[in-house]
Structure formats: structure tokens, C-alpha cells
Design an enzyme around this catalytic site. Sequence first.
Site, mmCIF file in Angstrom:
data_model
loop_
_atom_site.group_PDB
_atom_site.id
_atom_site.type_symbol
_atom_site.label_atom_id
_atom_site.label_comp_id
_atom_site.label_asym_id
_atom_site.label_seq_id
_atom_site.Cartn_x
_atom_site.Cartn_y
_atom_site.Cartn_z
ATOM 1 C CE LYS A 1 -3.314 -3.458 0.622
ATOM 2 N NZ LYS A 1 -4.390 -3.092 -0.395
ATOM 3 C CB CYS B 1 1.931 -9.944 18.134
ATOM 4 S SG CYS B 1 1.282 -9.046 16.665
ATOM 5 C CB CYS C 1 -0.479 -6.787 18.878
ATOM 6 S SG CYS C 1 0.704 -5.573 18.179
ATOM 7 C CG HIS D 1 -0.198 -0.233 2.651
ATOM 8 N ND1 HIS D 1 0.644 0.674 3.186
ATOM 9 C CD2 HIS D 1 -0.489 -1.129 3.584
ATOM 10 C CE1 HIS D 1 1.109 0.213 4.266
ATOM 11 N NE2 HIS D 1 0.222 -0.828 4.576
ATOM 12 C CG HIS E 1 4.323 -1.374 2.164
ATOM 13 N ND1 HIS E 1 2.906 -1.768 2.089
ATOM 14 C CD2 HIS E 1 4.536 -2.136 3.161
ATOM 15 C CE1 HIS E 1 2.767 -2.607 2.749
ATOM 16 N NE2 HIS E 1 3.602 -2.766 3.798
ATOM 17 C CB CYS F 1 4.543 -7.547 15.781
ATOM 18 S SG CYS F 1 3.732 -6.297 15.888
ATOM 19 C CG HIS G 1 -0.503 -6.194 13.591
ATOM 20 N ND1 HIS G 1 0.760 -6.166 14.193
ATOM 21 C CD2 HIS G 1 -0.506 -6.310 12.490
ATOM 22 C CE1 HIS G 1 1.606 -5.891 13.198
ATOM 23 N NE2 HIS G 1 1.119 -6.053 12.028
ATOM 24 C CE LYS H 1 2.454 1.426 10.867
ATOM 25 N NZ LYS H 1 2.132 0.305 10.358
#
Length: 538
Positions: free
Chosen positions: A309, A130, A156, A21, A24, A133, A159, A306
Site C-alpha cells: 500500500k 523499523c 528498511c 490488498h 493478504h 516491521c 518498507h 512486492k
Amino acid sequence: MPSGESFFIATPIFYVNDVPHIGHAYTEVAADVLARWHRQAGDDTWLLTGTDEHGQKILRTAVANGVEPKQWADQLVESAWKPLLKTIDIANDDFIRTTDERHERAVTIFLQKLYDDGFIYSGEYEGYYCVGCEEYKQLDDLERPETGEFAGQLVCKIHSRPVEILKEKNYFFRMSQFEQALLDLYETQPDFVQPESVRNEIVQFVKQGLSDLSISRSSFDWGIKIPWDDTHVVYVWFEALLNYVTAVGYGVDDEQFARRWPAYQLVGKDIARFHAVIWPAMLMAAGLPVPHKVFGHGWLLVGGEKMSKSKLTGIAPHQITDTFGSDAFRYYFLRAISFGQDGSFSWEDLSARYQAELANGFGNLASRVVAMVGRYRGGVLPAPGADTDAEHAIQQLVAQATADADAAIERFAIHEAIASIWTVVDALNGYITEQEPWVLAKDEARAERLDTVLYTASEGLRALAVLLSPVTPQATAKLWAALGAEAGLGALTAQPLREAGTWGRLPAGSTISALEALFPRIEEAPEAVGAASASGAA
């Protein structure tokens, strides 16, 4: 830095559990602009990027899709991650995959050295893990939501998914031995971790005390085998961090390694701890130099969150480039956001900046100047006459903008570098308005003055093409060709960037040719663009 020095910059390698996305792409573009700048400045530049393909998260994703993990990785790399680089015009020198044989071989060499030197031992570990992560978490990294799908469970914070309690026999890296060495590093090299906010967080984290690091897993087998115990695979982060040295010859090509390493490392702030704590400790244990710098940039935020996806806030880069082009993508994210801080993305802001700054600002300036040389001087750049204070002001500004931009790039302050260059865009637009070449053209007695104005504006464009080439490579290449500069000066990318402010480089007599719009008008309203793109983001 003095021209000719080594500048090795590396992005993090990205998980292939999903498609990329714009978060990145933001990292990739920032690294690419820094690399292009240094490369064009004459530095011995190397840009590394790649993909992280081992670990439990990749294994589970592959299984969920009914394929083997290597097949899944191959598919995603070829269909999504490598095409991303073309979509946003990345000029990388290398692309490493952690499934590459060169990486796996060098990882085993590194591990064996640490084991032989007593920095790795066996033990048992239990903790909150996690999978997203690929990391054991401390309680302050977790939260218990009161509502929603995972209400009451430990999740987490990054996430927003439940962690797992894992207990297994592992091999451990004696990271605790490097606590003081790391603190000394941060103190003696205050710019080792940047920006300052990230540095402060890292220092406080290490001051709280470091534990030894679990570096192997035996509950699954998708990874690089521990060389002295093939019932274990290397912990994905420990292995992945090594890509920065395995890609430049560690253990197999001493000459290449000595030429390239150490690197400048550009990462998202959420993975700064791995790169500024674990990674330098690993290198210290192996007797290798630590990186020059670890820069943890901020997050891209969409709707205040943040980019993610899993939360359906991910926007594919092509959704922007299909409408605005890759140059606008590159310019927008590095101009609109103070590099190092979080920044919010909106379609409305992108559209407004595209129109005001790129189309009406830089693009219209280029079109006007080229058209006037064609109209008033038959497409041949005239020699300038005597300069006035107005020309001296432009010349001084170009020289100052070049120096300021280069200094900003050295600090990784890309937004400041672009802002410095843009003072030239604004000044040239103002200069043309004040000098009124269309009025000068009506008076034959003022022909020399018109020549001076046309040359000044064209030479200013020459400097802008060089300075903006790392940011907007496609538009500046078109401008360079229209200015006829290649015939007299050579390729744009061969121009010594730190000398862009040296006035008078564009030869009089150059053939100025027609220039298509560098940033064409976008007819579709921003709201429509945003709605269409958002519908495809999930």
C-alpha cells in the site's frame, strides 16, 4: 494423512493499519483451499485467521487519524478485514483479534510461566527499529538510497522508510539458549520449514548465532501489560505469535488445546523468521510442541515489486471479484503461481486464463454435457452400456488425478494439485470431441453407445465438482445441483474427497437440470479493467 486426523491451519494475523490488498487475500485463499480439502477429506479441520492490533505502528496510525487505537482497530476489522473473508469466500472456523480478552488472558499466562521458569530477564537495548516491521533491524537488513526522499538515510529494505534508533530498558527472552535445539529441529524434521529456499535461509540465519530477544516496550502503552511490571507492554511480535495457541484454548481449555495443537502455519516468506525461529523457541521454552510445519510462500509482485500500500501497488480484492467473481480470484492465484515462489500479477494474464481455462475449459465442458443430457435423454442421466478403452482411460485418469492432487495438497503444492485435476477437464473435452455424441444421437442403433458417452462425461463432471469444490466452491455447487447429485449423494461438501476418483458414484436416473454459465463471458477488455482498477489502487 489418514482421514480423521487433526489438521489445524493458521494464517498470519494481519496488521489493521490499513485495508487489505490481494497479497493478504492470496494467503487467505491458499489456507482456505487447504482447509476445505482436508475438511472434505474427513480430517478434523480448523482454519484460524485474524488481526494483529497492538504495537507502535497501529498506535501511530490511529493517532494520525484522530481516534483511539482500539476504535481504529474495531473500525478496520468490521469495515475491511472481516468483509474480505466474504469477498473471497473464506470458510474460516475462527477469527481472533489480539484485543480479544481470551488472547490477552492467555498471553499473560504464557509470559508468567516463562518468567517464573527463568527464560525472561531485564536489560537495556539500543538498535535500529523499523516501525513498519515492528522489529529491530541488523545493518544487513538496511540500505542507504543514493537518491529520492530518503537519500543517505538508513532505510528498511522491506518498507523503504527510515529506521529509528531506540534505546530503552526492556525485558528479554533467552532465545540464544535455543540455538542448538532449533538447528536440531531443522535437521531431524527437514520439512518443518518449507519450501526449501526458505528453509535454507532460516538454517543459515540461526547458524550465524542467535541473540536474546527484546520482548517489551516502555516508550508507549498500546499493548498487553507485562504481568509483573505494568510499566511495560509486550513486544507486538512476541504477543502476536501467541494467537495460534491462545485461539485454541492454551491455558484455559486443555481439551480443546490438545485436540487442535500443533498447527500447520502458512505465512509470507518475509515473516518466516518470526515463525520458524522465534516462535518454536518460545514454544520450547514453555514445554509445548512446535508446529507441524511453517510454510513461507512467495510474494505477489505488481510491476516487479512486492504488493504494498505504501508504494501504491496494492490492489483491493473486490476490484478483481467485482468483475471476475470470487471463484476466478481463487483459481487464478493458486493455478498461475507455483505456490512457494514469487509470482507476478497482471490483468491481462488473469483475463486470458479466465477465458481459456475457466470459461472455455471447465465452464463450457459443464454446459455442453448438461445440455446434451437434456437434449438427447430428456434430462435423465442414462445408465451406461459397455465400456471401451476410451472410457477406461477416463476412469483411470480420474483415479490418478485424485491421488496425485491429494499428494500435492499434503506437500502444500496447491498449483500441482489443480494442474492434476485439470488433466480431467482437458481429457473430458477431448473425449467428447472424439466420441461425437451429436453424431451418435442421429443413429438409433447406437443409442447404448450414446448412453455410455453421456454417463461417462457426467460422471467425470461429478468427480470434477468434488475435486474442485475447495478451489471454486460457488461454481461447483451450481454444477452439483445441475447434475442432480444432491438427491442421490447428498451435499457436495459432504462428499469424501479422497474417494472422488471412485468411478460410478453418480446414480443413473439422476435428473439433470439446466445449468447457467459457470463463468460468464467478460465483455470489458482486460486493458480497460486494468486501467479502471489501477486508478483505485492508491
